[in-house]
Design a protein around this motif. Structure first.
Motif, mmCIF file in Angstrom:
data_model
loop_
_atom_site.group_PDB
_atom_site.id
_atom_site.type_symbol
_atom_site.label_atom_id
_atom_site.label_comp_id
_atom_site.label_asym_id
_atom_site.label_seq_id
_atom_site.Cartn_x
_atom_site.Cartn_y
_atom_site.Cartn_z
ATOM 1 N N MET A 1 0.823 -1.202 0.000
ATOM 2 C CA MET A 1 0.000 0.000 0.000
ATOM 3 C C MET A 1 0.865 1.263 0.000
ATOM 4 O O MET A 1 0.532 2.233 -0.646
ATOM 5 N N ALA A 2 1.994 1.209 0.712
ATOM 6 C CA ALA A 2 2.884 2.373 0.740
ATOM 7 C C ALA A 2 3.417 2.675 -0.655
ATOM 8 O O ALA A 2 3.531 3.830 -1.050
ATOM 9 N N THR A 3 3.737 1.615 -1.412
ATOM 10 C CA THR A 3 4.218 1.797 -2.772
ATOM 11 C C THR A 3 3.137 2.465 -3.616
ATOM 12 O O THR A 3 3.416 3.370 -4.389
ATOM 13 N N PHE A 4 1.900 2.029 -3.451
ATOM 14 C CA PHE A 4 0.800 2.609 -4.216
ATOM 15 C C PHE A 4 0.637 4.085 -3.881
ATOM 16 O O PHE A 4 0.489 4.918 -4.779
ATOM 17 N N ARG A 5 0.687 4.422 -2.603
ATOM 18 C CA ARG A 5 0.530 5.819 -2.189
ATOM 19 C C ARG A 5 1.632 6.716 -2.732
ATOM 20 O O ARG A 5 1.414 7.890 -2.984
ATOM 21 N N SER A 6 2.817 6.164 -2.910
ATOM 22 C CA SER A 6 3.902 6.982 -3.455
ATOM 23 C C SER A 6 3.887 7.009 -4.978
ATOM 24 O O SER A 6 4.269 8.004 -5.585
ATOM 25 N N LYS A 122 -0.265 -10.322 -2.719
ATOM 26 C CA LYS A 122 1.095 -10.791 -2.487
ATOM 27 C C LYS A 122 1.600 -11.604 -3.686
ATOM 28 O O LYS A 122 0.919 -12.497 -4.179
ATOM 29 N N GLY A 123 2.775 -11.232 -4.161
ATOM 30 C CA GLY A 123 3.413 -11.970 -5.239
ATOM 31 C C GLY A 123 2.914 -11.655 -6.638
ATOM 32 O O GLY A 123 3.356 -12.246 -7.602
ATOM 33 N N ILE A 124 1.961 -10.717 -6.749
ATOM 34 C CA ILE A 124 1.403 -10.347 -8.051
ATOM 35 C C ILE A 124 1.548 -8.840 -8.219
ATOM 36 O O ILE A 124 1.265 -8.072 -7.306
ATOM 37 N N ARG A 125 1.976 -8.429 -9.394
ATOM 38 C CA ARG A 125 2.108 -7.005 -9.671
ATOM 39 C C ARG A 125 0.716 -6.403 -9.828
ATOM 40 O O ARG A 125 -0.052 -6.808 -10.696
ATOM 41 N N THR A 126 0.397 -5.431 -8.989
ATOM 42 C CA THR A 126 -0.949 -4.868 -8.979
ATOM 43 C C THR A 126 -1.011 -3.390 -9.366
ATOM 44 O O THR A 126 -2.063 -2.783 -9.281
ATOM 45 N N LEU A 127 0.118 -2.815 -9.751
ATOM 46 C CA LEU A 127 0.100 -1.466 -10.284
ATOM 47 C C LEU A 127 1.297 -1.255 -11.186
ATOM 48 O O LEU A 127 2.320 -1.930 -11.054
#
Length: 147
Positions: A1-6, A122-127
């Motif tokens: 989630m932190a990656t998504f927010r950034s 987990k383990g899947i690229r989602t963005l």
């Protein structure tokens, strides 16, 4: 989630920087992300004879893959055909349009609502998306600092 927010603000800034015409679609539920995203530049080159400047940003939600694309009016006119062709090629099961136009506020509002539905797995690229330019990265950093 932190990656998504950034990452999300950086892609939003890149969408604004790249074009003045936007589309947001919900693709899926089944999507072959790699084939689908690699199909866009090929499709545009085939239809236009050139590889136009564009930015794509996608992320997973419970409904499927939210996909935003920014570019020119010429590209925007081809987007519906792009999705139809991607379905024919079985890169995705279906897609429906959520926004098509040139209004940055409507684009931001549409994406903000979808971002609440982001689902990391987990383990899947989602963005993902196109490469974010240094100027879009700086613009996003300023937006985040202003919050």
């Amino acid at each position: 989630m932190a990656t998504f927010r950034s990452q999300a603000p950086r892609h939003l800034a890149a969408l604004f920087e790249t074009g003045k015409q936007f589309s947001v679609y919900m693709a899926g539920p089944g999507v072959n992300v790699l084939k689908f995203t690699r199909f866009l530049p090929r499709f545009l080159k085939q239809r236009m004879g050139i590889r136009p400047k564009y930015h794509i940003f996608w992320f997973a939600t419970s409904q499927g893959l939210a996909v935003a694309i920014s570019s020119t009016m010429a590209v925007r006119r081809l987007i519906d055909e792009f999705y139809k062709e991607a379905v024919k090629l079985k890169y995705l099961e279906g897609a429906h349009q959520l926004y098509l136009g040139g209004n940055k506020t409507k684009l931001t509002t549409t994406l903000a609502a979808l971002m609440y539905e982001y689902q990391s797995q987990k383990g899947i690229r989602t963005l993902g998306g196109s490469v974010v330019s240094p100027t879009a990265h700086q613009a996003a950093s300023r937006m985040l600092a202003a919050r």
